[in-house]
Design a protein around this motif. Structure first.
Motif, mmCIF file in Angstrom:
data_model
loop_
_atom_site.group_PDB
_atom_site.id
_atom_site.type_symbol
_atom_site.label_atom_id
_atom_site.label_comp_id
_atom_site.label_asym_id
_atom_site.label_seq_id
_atom_site.Cartn_x
_atom_site.Cartn_y
_atom_site.Cartn_z
ATOM 1 N N GLY A 1 20.453 -2.146 9.840
ATOM 2 C CA GLY A 1 19.340 -1.235 10.086
ATOM 3 C C GLY A 1 18.173 -1.451 9.144
ATOM 4 N N GLY A 2 18.409 -2.107 8.006
ATOM 5 C CA GLY A 2 17.332 -2.337 7.066
ATOM 6 C C GLY A 2 16.573 -3.622 7.294
ATOM 7 N N GLU A 3 17.038 -4.462 8.217
ATOM 8 C CA GLU A 3 16.424 -5.771 8.410
ATOM 9 C C GLU A 3 15.048 -5.698 9.059
ATOM 10 N N MET A 4 14.729 -4.583 9.726
ATOM 11 C CA MET A 4 13.430 -4.482 10.387
ATOM 12 C C MET A 4 12.308 -4.112 9.420
ATOM 13 N N PHE A 5 12.660 -3.673 8.205
ATOM 14 C CA PHE A 5 11.645 -3.299 7.227
ATOM 15 C C PHE A 5 11.385 -4.513 6.338
ATOM 16 N N THR A 6 10.434 -5.335 6.753
ATOM 17 C CA THR A 6 10.281 -6.667 6.172
ATOM 18 C C THR A 6 9.180 -6.774 5.116
ATOM 19 N N ILE A 7 8.343 -5.753 4.997
ATOM 20 C CA ILE A 7 7.202 -5.842 4.084
ATOM 21 C C ILE A 7 7.623 -5.526 2.655
ATOM 22 N N ARG A 8 7.335 -6.459 1.759
ATOM 23 C CA ARG A 8 7.513 -6.211 0.319
ATOM 24 C C ARG A 8 6.141 -5.870 -0.236
ATOM 25 N N HIS A 9 5.963 -4.631 -0.663
ATOM 26 C CA HIS A 9 4.672 -4.201 -1.179
ATOM 27 C C HIS A 9 4.333 -4.967 -2.449
ATOM 28 N N SER A 10 3.117 -5.506 -2.476
ATOM 29 C CA SER A 10 2.655 -6.222 -3.647
ATOM 30 C C SER A 10 1.149 -6.068 -3.755
ATOM 31 N N LEU A 11 0.621 -6.292 -4.941
ATOM 32 C CA LEU A 11 -0.795 -6.080 -5.220
ATOM 33 C C LEU A 11 -1.350 -7.274 -5.974
ATOM 34 N N CYS A 12 -2.661 -7.446 -5.884
ATOM 35 C CA CYS A 12 -3.312 -8.556 -6.577
ATOM 36 C C CYS A 12 -4.584 -8.041 -7.231
ATOM 37 N N CYS A 13 -4.835 -8.452 -8.453
ATOM 38 C CA CYS A 13 -6.025 -8.026 -9.174
ATOM 39 C C CYS A 13 -7.272 -8.629 -8.526
ATOM 40 N N GLY A 14 -8.309 -7.804 -8.379
ATOM 41 C CA GLY A 14 -9.540 -8.259 -7.758
ATOM 42 C C GLY A 14 -10.586 -8.742 -8.734
ATOM 43 N N ARG A 15 -10.267 -8.764 -10.000
ATOM 44 C CA ARG A 15 -11.255 -9.171 -11.003
ATOM 45 C C ARG A 15 -11.220 -10.675 -11.201
ATOM 46 N N ASP A 16 -12.408 -11.310 -11.102
ATOM 47 C CA ASP A 16 -12.508 -12.749 -11.336
ATOM 48 C C ASP A 16 -12.020 -13.096 -12.737
ATOM 49 N N GLY A 17 -11.261 -14.186 -12.805
ATOM 50 C CA GLY A 17 -10.712 -14.596 -14.087
ATOM 51 C C GLY A 17 -9.326 -14.055 -14.340
ATOM 52 N N CYS A 18 -8.898 -13.088 -13.525
ATOM 53 C CA CYS A 18 -7.540 -12.540 -13.660
ATOM 54 C C CYS A 18 -6.748 -12.879 -12.401
ATOM 55 N N ARG A 19 -6.986 -12.109 -11.343
ATOM 56 C CA ARG A 19 -6.341 -12.350 -10.054
ATOM 57 C C ARG A 19 -4.817 -12.360 -10.143
ATOM 58 N N ARG A 20 -4.272 -11.710 -11.132
ATOM 59 C CA ARG A 20 -2.822 -11.751 -11.297
ATOM 60 C C ARG A 20 -2.158 -10.750 -10.357
ATOM 61 N N ARG A 21 -0.953 -11.093 -9.951
ATOM 62 C CA ARG A 21 -0.202 -10.252 -9.019
ATOM 63 C C ARG A 21 0.577 -9.186 -9.773
ATOM 64 N N ALA A 22 0.633 -8.015 -9.174
ATOM 65 C CA ALA A 22 1.450 -6.915 -9.692
ATOM 66 C C ALA A 22 2.342 -6.436 -8.553
ATOM 67 N N THR A 23 3.611 -6.701 -8.652
ATOM 68 C CA THR A 23 4.563 -6.311 -7.612
ATOM 69 C C THR A 23 5.287 -5.044 -8.050
ATOM 70 N N PRO A 24 5.043 -3.922 -7.366
ATOM 71 C CA PRO A 24 5.619 -2.640 -7.791
ATOM 72 C C PRO A 24 7.138 -2.624 -7.689
ATOM 73 N N PRO A 25 7.778 -1.704 -8.400
ATOM 74 C CA PRO A 25 9.218 -1.506 -8.239
ATOM 75 C C PRO A 25 9.555 -1.179 -6.784
ATOM 76 N N SER A 26 10.748 -1.555 -6.363
ATOM 77 C CA SER A 26 11.163 -1.337 -4.982
ATOM 78 C C SER A 26 12.540 -0.690 -4.928
ATOM 79 N N LEU A 27 12.740 0.155 -3.912
ATOM 80 C CA LEU A 27 14.051 0.732 -3.666
ATOM 81 C C LEU A 27 14.827 -0.062 -2.626
#
Length: 212
Positions: A55-81
């Motif tokens: 039943g959990g296989e249909m939830f495929t999106i792993r929430h993740s974020l990316c910095c929008g500031r030039d020179g950084c652009r580093r990814r921040a992947t939040p904790p997940s349950l």
């Protein structure tokens, strides 16, 4: 045992909602490296639910974020349950299949019950008992429990039994879903390395959703 350990689609939908709320909190806090704005940069996973947790296989999106500031652009992947790091199996599978491997006498029986290969179950068992006890997440969790904490030599069974006992303190017998949901909340900080103090974001969302 198969019926008792089955988690339905609604359980994973609830965890997905929790993950989305956590991602929103992390985004609002800004980039942990430079303070810049964080934008959605989600990616698709192909999670495995094995025999009991499809039943959990249909939830495929792993929430993740990316910095929008030039020179950084580093990814921040939040904790997940739902996802335990980069493992292809859902976190609930890692938790409960590892429990089954502890409860049955033969590894082949655990494989038949869960649908998880034997070498994978052995690797997870080593992680629970040799690696996880040395993480900052476990150090923080130990302080949550009244002494003595769950036996590290019997993880994850000792952890789940203790959570069930804590939830039963209200006078009712907790369901498997309630135990697994609490376990997922407590384990969430261990699911990412790119967001410091992940437990704070999880606690904030848990408090908000509980009081809503």
């Amino acid at each position: 045992m198969l019926h008792d350990l089955r988690l339905e689609e609604e359980f994973f939908a609830m965890l997905e909602g929790f993950d989305a709320e956590i991602a929103g909190r992390v985004a609002a806090a800004g980039c942990p490296h430079c303070g810049g704005p964080l934008y959605q940069a989600n990616y698709e996973r192909k999670p495995r639910g094995a025999r009991l947790w499809a039943g959990g296989e249909m939830f495929t999106i792993r929430h993740s974020l990316c910095c929008g500031r030039d020179g950084c652009r580093r990814r921040a992947t939040p904790p997940s349950l739902r996802f335990l790091g980069r493992r292809v199996y859902l976190e609930a599978v890692v938790l409960l299949a590892s429990l089954v491997a502890q409860l049955v006498s033969a590894l082949r029986d655990a494989c038949a019950l869960t649908g998880v290969p034997g070498w994978t179950l052995r690797r997870w068992g080593l992680w629970w008992r040799n690696t996880f006890p040395h993480t900052s997440t476990w150090a923080e969790l130990q302080a949550r429990f009244r002494p003595p904490p769950p036996d590290e030599r019997a993880l994850p069974a000792s952890f789940l039994v203790r959570l069930g006992a804590d939830l039963a303190g209200g006078g009712t017998t907790p369901s498997l879903g309630e135990i697994c949901r609490l376990a997922a909340r407590l384990l969430a900080p261990a699911t990412t390395l790119s967001v410091p103090d992940g437990s704070r974001f999880v606690r904030e969302v848990a408090t908000e959703l509980t009081s809503a």
